[in-house]
Design an enzyme around this catalytic site. Sequence first.
Site, short mmCIF file in Angstrom:
data_model
loop_
_atom_site.label_atom_id
_atom_site.label_comp_id
_atom_site.label_asym_id
_atom_site.label_seq_id
_atom_site.Cartn_x
_atom_site.Cartn_y
_atom_site.Cartn_z
N ARG A 26 0.86 -1.18 0.00
CA ARG A 26 0.00 0.00 0.00
C ARG A 26 0.89 1.23 0.00
NH1 ARG A 26 -3.25 -2.75 -1.58
NH2 ARG A 26 -5.33 -3.25 -0.83
N GLU A 83 -3.76 7.20 -4.28
CA GLU A 83 -4.11 6.71 -5.61
C GLU A 83 -5.40 7.33 -6.11
OE1 GLU A 83 -4.02 2.41 -6.00
OE2 GLU A 83 -2.08 2.38 -5.02
N HIS A 141 -0.90 -0.01 -10.08
CA HIS A 141 -1.51 -0.99 -9.16
C HIS A 141 -1.96 -2.26 -9.89
CE1 HIS A 141 -3.52 -1.24 -4.94
NE2 HIS A 141 -3.10 -2.42 -5.35
C1 GLV Z 1 -4.41 -5.30 -3.91
O1 GLV Z 1 -3.72 -4.35 -3.69
C2 GLV Z 1 -4.97 -6.13 -2.90
O2 GLV Z 1 -4.92 -5.79 -1.70
O3 GLV Z 1 -5.49 -7.18 -3.27
#
Ligand code: GLV
Length: 325
Positions: free
Chosen positions: A239, A268, A286
Amino acid sequence: MTFTVLITRQIPEEGVKMLRNVCQSVEINPHDRPLTYDELLKSAKGRDAILTMLSDRIDARLMLEAANLKIVANYAVGYDNIDVRAATAKGVVVTNTPGVLTDSTADMAWALLFSVTRRIVEGDKLTRAGKFAGWAPMMLLGGDLMGKTLGIIGAGRIGSAMAMRSRGWCMKVLYTTQNRRNGVLEEMLGARRVDLETLLRESDFISLHTPLSEKTRHLIGAKELSLMKRTAYLINTGRGAVIDEEALVHALRNKGIKGAGLDVYEEEPKLKPGLAELDNVVLAPHLGSATVETRTKMSLMAAENIIAVLHKKKPPNCVNTEVFT
Ligand code: GLV
Ligand code: GLV
């Protein structure tokens, strides 16, 4: 019984089909964008279940207004977008999708590590721009991986999968974890559990895999970046807010560290000013779990979780098991 479900974004068909077999109404966000908070509030009203994305903010107000809600099934392993405490207080089950995305996310971390270390994106840009004038002895020199030290911050499922892949380059592995020591990594790789400072000082590559919580927000800030070797690389597929992104821009610009590979960002989809101008960082949008196989499994897993709860059973991937006590 009639069950109504909201899916906040188009996802692979497999999980949707499972839900349609059991539920009278399955509504999918028709737009090719996340729902705004107000749209989410409105669409969640009256639903028994919502299948949410990590970009949806699921807070106390939403769970209060969606009075019929029994489950929030997050389409992600991380669930920092959900106020789990408020959910538990209201008896709403929260589930995630662990395990099925472990390998694809670890692969992504390695892809970023390779890209930044071997300057693939810079090279691609140069080649496309017609600036490749033939092999050159000093062009785009990167770094080696063989025998270097890999530091894993957060040696859970994904961190461990990242570490296991380092066997191909005979790396020395250091790790930190909030949980018990990782016996598998210690036995199979001779990995050493160390404190954060030791890991920062000794690693050539550092990869972040810790969930985002109040404890880990800005875990890597200016001070931590200054402890890293000037030749070291930082990889983040967890994250964004685990890193103080402004401090990272500063460190990359001033060559405090060698480079970074990022899949996630503090706010984001916004980037901190200056980040996109730097050559020593590779920026992915991402994509950690973004493979056809993984996203298909995630859709099935989220659907199974919802169906279990609607049938008053314990779902396989509950993150707030207290709701059942
Ligand atoms: C993606 O970032 C997730 O947490 O699956
Ligand atoms: C996530 O699945 C983790 O434990 O790393």
